[in-house]
Design a protein around this motif. Structure first.
Motif, mmCIF file in Angstrom:
data_model
loop_
_atom_site.group_PDB
_atom_site.id
_atom_site.type_symbol
_atom_site.label_atom_id
_atom_site.label_comp_id
_atom_site.label_asym_id
_atom_site.label_seq_id
_atom_site.Cartn_x
_atom_site.Cartn_y
_atom_site.Cartn_z
ATOM 1 N N PRO A 75 0.833 -1.203 0.000
ATOM 2 C CA PRO A 75 0.000 0.000 0.000
ATOM 3 C C PRO A 75 0.866 1.252 0.000
ATOM 4 N N GLU A 76 1.373 1.603 -1.179
ATOM 5 C CA GLU A 76 2.314 2.707 -1.269
ATOM 6 C C GLU A 76 2.212 3.361 -2.635
ATOM 7 N N THR A 77 2.382 4.667 -2.680
ATOM 8 C CA THR A 77 2.397 5.357 -3.962
ATOM 9 C C THR A 77 3.728 5.097 -4.659
ATOM 10 N N PHE A 78 3.729 5.230 -5.968
ATOM 11 C CA PHE A 78 4.957 5.052 -6.737
ATOM 12 C C PHE A 78 5.989 6.103 -6.321
ATOM 13 N N LYS A 82 9.659 5.350 -4.824
ATOM 14 C CA LYS A 82 10.851 5.921 -5.465
ATOM 15 C C LYS A 82 11.727 6.621 -4.429
ATOM 16 N N GLU A 83 11.104 7.352 -3.529
ATOM 17 C CA GLU A 83 11.836 8.047 -2.466
ATOM 18 C C GLU A 83 12.571 7.037 -1.577
ATOM 19 N N LYS A 84 11.903 5.971 -1.194
ATOM 20 C CA LYS A 84 12.515 4.954 -0.331
ATOM 21 C C LYS A 84 13.656 4.231 -1.042
ATOM 22 N N MET A 85 13.453 3.912 -2.323
ATOM 23 C CA MET A 85 14.481 3.179 -3.050
ATOM 24 C C MET A 85 15.688 4.044 -3.389
ATOM 25 N N ALA A 86 15.571 5.347 -3.227
ATOM 26 C CA ALA A 86 16.694 6.251 -3.473
ATOM 27 C C ALA A 86 17.584 6.396 -2.237
ATOM 28 N N ALA A 87 17.175 5.826 -1.123
ATOM 29 C CA ALA A 87 17.935 5.948 0.124
ATOM 30 C C ALA A 87 19.259 5.194 0.026
ATOM 31 N N ASP A 88 20.152 5.495 0.928
ATOM 32 C CA ASP A 88 21.485 4.903 0.935
ATOM 33 C C ASP A 88 21.476 3.427 1.325
ATOM 34 N N ASP A 89 22.665 2.796 1.185
ATOM 35 C CA ASP A 89 22.862 1.407 1.598
ATOM 36 C C ASP A 89 22.417 1.229 3.052
ATOM 37 N N THR A 90 22.108 0.001 3.393
ATOM 38 C CA THR A 90 21.876 -0.356 4.788
ATOM 39 C C THR A 90 22.934 -1.386 5.172
ATOM 40 N N GLU A 130 3.961 0.538 -10.477
ATOM 41 C CA GLU A 130 2.723 1.121 -9.985
ATOM 42 C C GLU A 130 1.531 0.297 -10.465
ATOM 43 N N ILE A 131 0.628 -0.013 -9.537
ATOM 44 C CA ILE A 131 -0.619 -0.707 -9.871
ATOM 45 C C ILE A 131 -1.746 0.305 -9.994
ATOM 46 N N THR A 135 -1.087 1.914 -4.736
ATOM 47 C CA THR A 135 -0.622 0.535 -4.621
ATOM 48 C C THR A 135 0.508 0.276 -5.612
ATOM 49 N N CYS A 136 1.524 -0.419 -5.130
ATOM 50 C CA CYS A 136 2.632 -0.844 -5.986
ATOM 51 C C CYS A 136 2.814 -2.345 -5.859
ATOM 52 N N LEU A 137 3.400 -2.933 -6.886
ATOM 53 C CA LEU A 137 3.789 -4.328 -6.854
ATOM 54 C C LEU A 137 5.306 -4.365 -6.712
ATOM 55 N N MET A 138 5.777 -5.119 -5.734
ATOM 56 C CA MET A 138 7.214 -5.274 -5.518
ATOM 57 C C MET A 138 7.597 -6.703 -5.896
#
Length: 165
Positions: A75-78, A82-90, A130-131, A135-138
């Motif tokens: 349950p997330e907007t595209f 995108k913002e989360k996937m742009a974050a640094d390494d963990t 994006e669905i 909603t997104c599909l991961m």
């Protein structure tokens, strides 16, 4: 195998919570129910069952070598994804490449990198499409770097079967 699944779940949740505002409110019951409903939704995926065994809805693993393919609705907007996937390494995931690309005519976010699980180094791939507006599909694939190329090919085939218009 349990450790690999735990590592997968930690990785998945890490991708989901990475870069979230720490002041964000907790999920209410309706949001939690929607998240659980989406994550339990069956996703059509072409998985080579001679290499992978189903362990839960949309999650398939191989025993040896270590490999996982998994898909889920979130349950997330595209834009938020995108913002989360742009974050640094963990500590669990070292990013080697990320961005946006077109797969099967669909614009997707992607992130590739490596992680460690049970003494193995895994190549990881995360794709997000994006669905609808909320909603997104991961799709997440992980393959032991020492695995035969057929495991990576099977992971890519599963990913291509999920990412479609």
């Amino acid at each position: 195998m349990k450790k690999l699944l735990i590592a997968l779940l930690v990785f998945t949740m890490g991708v989901q919570v990475q870069a979230q505002d720490t002041a964000a409110p907790e999920m209410d019951e309706a949001q939690m129910a929607r998240m659980m409903e989406l994550m339990a939704q069956k996703i059509e995926m072409d998985v080579d069952t001679t290499l992978f065994t189903a362990v839960s809805t949309n999650t398939y693993v191989s025993e040896n070598p270590k490999a996982v393919v998994m898909a889920m609705m979130v349950p997330e907007t595209f834009a938020k994804a995108k913002e989360k996937m742009a974050a640094d390494d963990t500590a669990q995931f070292k990013i080697t490449d990320r961005g946006e690309k077109t797969i099967n005519g669909v614009n997707v976010l992607f992130m590739e990198g490596t992680s460690e699980a049970e003494g193995s180094t895994l190549d990881n791939a995360v794709y997000c499409m994006e669905i609808d507006a909320n909603t997104c599909l991961m799709f997440i694939g992980m393959v032991d770097q020492k695995a035969d190329a057929k495991y990576t090919e099977a992971m890519n085939k599963a990913m291509n079967s999920v990412i479609k218009k």
